[in-house]
Design a protein around this motif. Structure first.
Motif, PDB file in Angstrom:
ATOM      1  N   ASP A 133       0.813  -1.222   0.000  1.00  0.00           N
ATOM      2  CA  ASP A 133       0.000   0.000   0.000  1.00  0.00           C
ATOM      3  C   ASP A 133       0.841   1.265   0.000  1.00  0.00           C
ATOM      4  OD1 ASP A 133      -2.630  -1.453   2.102  1.00  0.00           O
ATOM      5  OD2 ASP A 133      -2.089  -1.648  -0.038  1.00  0.00           O
ATOM      6  N   VAL A 134       1.983   1.258   0.714  1.00  0.00           N
ATOM      7  CA  VAL A 134       2.800   2.480   0.802  1.00  0.00           C
ATOM      8  C   VAL A 134       3.324   2.835  -0.589  1.00  0.00           C
ATOM      9  CG1 VAL A 134       4.900   3.507   1.772  1.00  0.00           C
ATOM     10  CG2 VAL A 134       3.434   2.060   3.203  1.00  0.00           C
ATOM     11  N   ARG A 135       3.754   1.788  -1.324  1.00  0.00           N
ATOM     12  CA  ARG A 135       4.269   2.059  -2.682  1.00  0.00           C
ATOM     13  C   ARG A 135       3.157   2.554  -3.598  1.00  0.00           C
ATOM     14  NH1 ARG A 135       8.981  -1.566  -4.273  1.00  0.00           N
ATOM     15  NH2 ARG A 135       9.823  -2.347  -2.342  1.00  0.00           N
ATOM     16  N   VAL A 136       1.991   1.907  -3.517  1.00  0.00           N
ATOM     17  CA  VAL A 136       0.880   2.306  -4.407  1.00  0.00           C
ATOM     18  C   VAL A 136       0.471   3.741  -4.103  1.00  0.00           C
ATOM     19  CG1 VAL A 136      -1.540   1.875  -5.031  1.00  0.00           C
ATOM     20  CG2 VAL A 136       0.045  -0.043  -4.782  1.00  0.00           C
ATOM     21  N   LYS A 137       0.401   4.082  -2.813  1.00  0.00           N
ATOM     22  CA  LYS A 137      -0.012   5.441  -2.430  1.00  0.00           C
ATOM     23  C   LYS A 137       1.014   6.460  -2.919  1.00  0.00           C
ATOM     24  CE  LYS A 137      -2.659   8.506  -1.136  1.00  0.00           C
ATOM     25  NZ  LYS A 137      -3.603   8.716  -2.245  1.00  0.00           N
ATOM     26  N   ALA A 138       2.297   6.078  -2.818  1.00  0.00           N
ATOM     27  CA  ALA A 138       3.357   6.991  -3.290  1.00  0.00           C
ATOM     28  C   ALA A 138       3.216   7.201  -4.795  1.00  0.00           C
ATOM     29  CB  ALA A 138       4.733   6.411  -2.958  1.00  0.00           C
ATOM     30  N   LEU A 139       2.972   6.112  -5.513  1.00  0.00           N
ATOM     31  CA  LEU A 139       2.828   6.223  -6.979  1.00  0.00           C
ATOM     32  C   LEU A 139       1.577   7.005  -7.338  1.00  0.00           C
ATOM     33  CD1 LEU A 139       3.924   5.570  -9.738  1.00  0.00           C
ATOM     34  CD2 LEU A 139       2.781   3.359  -9.658  1.00  0.00           C
ATOM     35  N   GLU A 140       0.515   6.801  -6.565  1.00  0.00           N
ATOM     36  CA  GLU A 140      -0.746   7.530  -6.827  1.00  0.00           C
ATOM     37  C   GLU A 140      -0.504   9.042  -6.689  1.00  0.00           C
ATOM     38  OE1 GLU A 140      -4.164   5.517  -5.457  1.00  0.00           O
ATOM     39  OE2 GLU A 140      -5.084   6.567  -7.132  1.00  0.00           O
ATOM     40  N   LYS A 141       0.266   9.430  -5.665  1.00  0.00           N
ATOM     41  CA  LYS A 141       0.556  10.860  -5.464  1.00  0.00           C
ATOM     42  C   LYS A 141       1.388  11.394  -6.630  1.00  0.00           C
ATOM     43  CE  LYS A 141       0.301  11.475  -0.477  1.00  0.00           C
ATOM     44  NZ  LYS A 141       0.956  12.101   0.692  1.00  0.00           N
ATOM     45  N   VAL A 142       2.399  10.609  -7.040  1.00  0.00           N
ATOM     46  CA  VAL A 142       3.240  11.045  -8.166  1.00  0.00           C
ATOM     47  C   VAL A 142       2.375  11.284  -9.389  1.00  0.00           C
ATOM     48  CG1 VAL A 142       5.045  10.324  -9.784  1.00  0.00           C
ATOM     49  CG2 VAL A 142       5.331   9.870  -7.342  1.00  0.00           C
ATOM     50  N   MET A 143       1.429  10.367  -9.629  1.00  0.00           N
ATOM     51  CA  MET A 143       0.602  10.491 -10.842  1.00  0.00           C
ATOM     52  C   MET A 143      -0.365  11.655 -10.738  1.00  0.00           C
ATOM     53  SD  MET A 143       0.059   6.492 -11.878  1.00  0.00           S
ATOM     54  CE  MET A 143      -0.876   6.864 -13.353  1.00  0.00           C
ATOM     55  N   ILE A 144      -0.931  11.897  -9.554  1.00  0.00           N
ATOM     56  CA  ILE A 144      -1.837  13.034  -9.384  1.00  0.00           C
ATOM     57  C   ILE A 144      -1.080  14.341  -9.636  1.00  0.00           C
ATOM     58  CG2 ILE A 144      -3.087  14.382  -7.633  1.00  0.00           C
ATOM     59  CD1 ILE A 144      -4.009  11.643  -6.455  1.00  0.00           C
ATOM     60  N   LEU A 145       0.154  14.404  -9.137  1.00  0.00           N
ATOM     61  CA  LEU A 145       0.948  15.632  -9.298  1.00  0.00           C
ATOM     62  C   LEU A 145       1.324  15.876 -10.754  1.00  0.00           C
ATOM     63  CD1 LEU A 145       3.245  15.167  -6.194  1.00  0.00           C
ATOM     64  CD2 LEU A 145       1.446  16.884  -6.440  1.00  0.00           C
ATOM     65  N   HIS A 146       1.346  14.798 -11.547  1.00  0.00           N
ATOM     66  CA  HIS A 146       1.746  14.927 -12.970  1.00  0.00           C
ATOM     67  C   HIS A 146       0.551  15.007 -13.911  1.00  0.00           C
ATOM     68  CE1 HIS A 146       5.649  13.602 -11.391  1.00  0.00           C
ATOM     69  NE2 HIS A 146       6.187  14.013 -12.526  1.00  0.00           N
ATOM     70  N   ALA A 147      -0.682  15.019 -13.347  1.00  0.00           N
ATOM     71  CA  ALA A 147      -1.877  14.844 -14.195  1.00  0.00           C
ATOM     72  C   ALA A 147      -2.088  15.988 -15.176  1.00  0.00           C
ATOM     73  CB  ALA A 147      -3.113  14.658 -13.316  1.00  0.00           C
ATOM     74  N   ASP A 148      -1.864  17.232 -14.738  1.00  0.00           N
ATOM     75  CA  ASP A 148      -2.053  18.352 -15.671  1.00  0.00           C
ATOM     76  C   ASP A 148      -1.194  19.543 -15.278  1.00  0.00           C
ATOM     77  OD1 ASP A 148      -4.286  20.830 -16.713  1.00  0.00           O
ATOM     78  OD2 ASP A 148      -3.414  19.319 -18.039  1.00  0.00           O
ATOM     79  N   HIS A 149      -0.976  20.438 -16.234  1.00  0.00           N
ATOM     80  CA  HIS A 149      -0.136  21.600 -15.905  1.00  0.00           C
ATOM     81  C   HIS A 149      -0.313  22.736 -16.911  1.00  0.00           C
ATOM     82  CE1 HIS A 149       3.648  23.348 -14.043  1.00  0.00           C
ATOM     83  NE2 HIS A 149       2.875  23.020 -13.043  1.00  0.00           N
ATOM     84  N   GLU A 150      -1.552  23.128 -17.152  1.00  0.00           N
ATOM     85  CA  GLU A 150      -1.880  24.228 -18.095  1.00  0.00           C
ATOM     86  C   GLU A 150      -1.364  23.905 -19.500  1.00  0.00           C
ATOM     87  OE1 GLU A 150      -1.645  28.310 -15.312  1.00  0.00           O
ATOM     88  OE2 GLU A 150      -0.307  28.003 -16.993  1.00  0.00           O
ATOM     89  N   GLN A 151      -0.823  24.932 -20.193  1.00  0.00           N
ATOM     90  CA  GLN A 151      -0.485  24.801 -21.618  1.00  0.00           C
ATOM     91  C   GLN A 151       0.994  24.483 -21.812  1.00  0.00           C
ATOM     92  OE1 GLN A 151      -3.141  24.695 -23.424  1.00  0.00           O
ATOM     93  NE2 GLN A 151      -4.369  25.355 -21.694  1.00  0.00           N
TER      94      GLN A 151
END
Ligand code: SDX
Length: 434
Positions: free
Chosen positions: A218-236
């Motif tokens: 779970d710790v690894r999955v949660k860490a990866l989930e956070k990484v992916m949320i942070l990379h999801a979007d970033h304007e133009q």
């Protein structure tokens, strides 16, 4: 959401004429000069390579306050979403403008489950790649190839068709990414497992073994989930603008996403996470940091300090703050708190943030500075870092792809240029032929 036009600005031209430009007001007290009439009315174009001062569109998806170092998805601070939501809840927020109802079903969960497999024939496509092909090359090729399976039944003017195309791409990107990793390793492909969450499924498809069923911790999955949320979007950013430009000609959505993957792969953009790890390995020890800082400052040297600087952030990238925390927690959980590369990164950050060049040019750690260390700690190989960034950013690319179809100002992208080449030549030969 049409920004209100509140007043105008006056442009005084060399011939003494004055051109009025409407002012558009956005959120967060941001304004834009509406220059759409400029060329037609004055024959002048605005020159802005890299679009440092040009808004290419209106958007309600993501906002960055570069000076403060704040990032909001549909108004929510990204750290709050990373701490409290799942990746697909954030995908729902980016696409629909709202988080799914608390305690209710997330429609994206079910939709993704029904589309996470790829056509069995696509497996043959992989055989055309060298076994050691970079997984970003494989991802670019295979996501583009998916257009050959769905192009016929897609009417871009039909919202339901567009929604289905977006779901298919969101659902299949982790499958394709995991297949690229397995192909590199010479391992059999793993089919998606519908009992798992989006991120767990991605990790499962990468690491499950026929000989030893994989259970993600779970710790690894949660860490990866956070990484992916942070990379999801970033304007133009470059890759999102690429997707929008491709989509503006009504190109096939799978092809638009393949174009986004191509742009993201560049080391100045999404390829920087992989480049940061290679740079840290090259620096090796804290004693070598000054040498690399001097290289980064030397205009004659193309070397840039990877993971530092940003077109918009002139402060600490808020995602880097979160990722530094995630990195520390994860390494401690894994008993790697003394990881030499992490300690070197902390030292490099400290030295750079106190260096006059970096202070004067407002160069701070960006999202890529710590993300690579987190991914490495998760056992994800270096050449898969940008693939992971692409899987996460697909959600943002699709949010922008969907948004542009509802934009009353939507037009095919066709920038002007300032031509500086030879003026018409060869007229004398035409005349002599007459
Ligand atoms: C991402 O756009 C996005 O939002 C991207 C992204 C996203 O989520 O989509 O945030 C993801 O791409 C993050 C950035 C990852 N790239 C890197 O870490 C590569 C290293 N960074 C640089 O290549 C650079 O900072 C860029 C490409 C990120 C930004 O380039 P800009 O817009 O040209 O930077 P700038 O105009 O702010 O630079 C100001 C000055 C310049 O020098 P001068 O011309 O004024 O003399 O700072 C220098 C730059 O040369 N500079 C650096 C530097 N970054 C900028 N000098 C040394 N090392 C660096 N890292």
């Amino acid at each position: 959401m049409a920004p209100k036009t509140q007043k105008t600005a006056q442009l005084h031209l060399p011939d003494g004429s004055v051109h009025e430009l409407p002012v558009l007001n956005g959120a967060f007290q941001k304004h834009a000069l509406d220059i759409r009439s400029l060329y037609k009315a004055t024959g002048f174009t605005a020159y802005d390579p890299g679009y440092t001062s040009t808004a290419s569109c209106k958007s309600a998806i993501t906002y960055i306050d570069g000076a403060k170092g704040d990032l909001y998805y549909r108004g929510y601070p990204v750290k709050k979403l990373a701490d409290h939501n799942t990746f697909l809840e954030v995908a729902h927020l980016l696409w629909e403008g709202e988080l799914p109802e608390a305690g209710g079903k997330n429609p994206l969960e079910e939709a993704v489950r029904s589309h996470s497999m790829v056509h069995e024939q696509l497996r043959e496509f992989f055989k055309g790649f060298r076994r050691d092909a970079h997984p970003m090359a494989i991802l670019m090729g295979t996501v583009g190839a998916l257009s050959s399976f769905y192009h016929e039944d897609l009417n871009l003017h039909n919202e339901d068709d567009r929604d289905l195309a977006a779901i298919r791409i969101l659902a299949k990107m982790p499958t394709l990414a995991a297949m690229a990793y397995r192909y590199n390793k010479g391992l059999p492909f793993v089919y998606p497992c519908n009992e798992l969450s989006y991120v767990e499924n991605f990790v499962y498809m990468m690491f499950d073994m026929p000989t030893q069923p994989y259970k993600a911790d779970d710790v690894r999955v949660k860490a990866l989930e956070k990484v992916m949320i942070l990379h999801a979007d970033h304007e133009q950013n470059a890759s999102t603008s690429t997707v929008r430009m491709a989509a503006s000609s009504h190109a096939d959505p799978f092809g638009c996403i393949a174009a986004g993957v191509a742009s993201l792969w560049g080391p100045a953009h999404g390829g920087a996470n992989e480049a940061v790890l290679r740079m840290l390995a090259a620096i090796q020890t804290p004693e070598n940091i000054p040498i690399f800082l001097e290289k980064a400052k030397d205009k004659a040297d193309p070397f840039k300090l990877m993971g530092f600087g940003h077109r918009v952030y002139k402060n600490y990238d808020p995602r880097a703050h979160v990722l530094k925390e995630v990195c520390h927690t994860l390494l401690k959980h894994l008993g790697l708190a003394q990881d030499p590369l992490f300690k070197l990164a902390l030292e490099l950050e400290k030295v750079a943030l106190n260096d006059p060049y970096f202070i004067e040019k407002k160069l701070y750690p960006n999202v890529d500075f710590y993300s690579g260390l987190v991914l490495q700690a998760l056992g994800i190989p270096l050449n898969m870092f940008t693939v992971l960034f692409a899987v996460a950013r697909t959600t943002g690319w699709l949010a922008h792809w969907k948004e542009l179809f509802d934009d009353e100002d939507f037009k095919i992208g066709r920038p002007q240029q300032l031509y500086v080449g030879p003026e018409a030549r060869g007229r004398d030969c035409e005349e002599s032929e007459e």
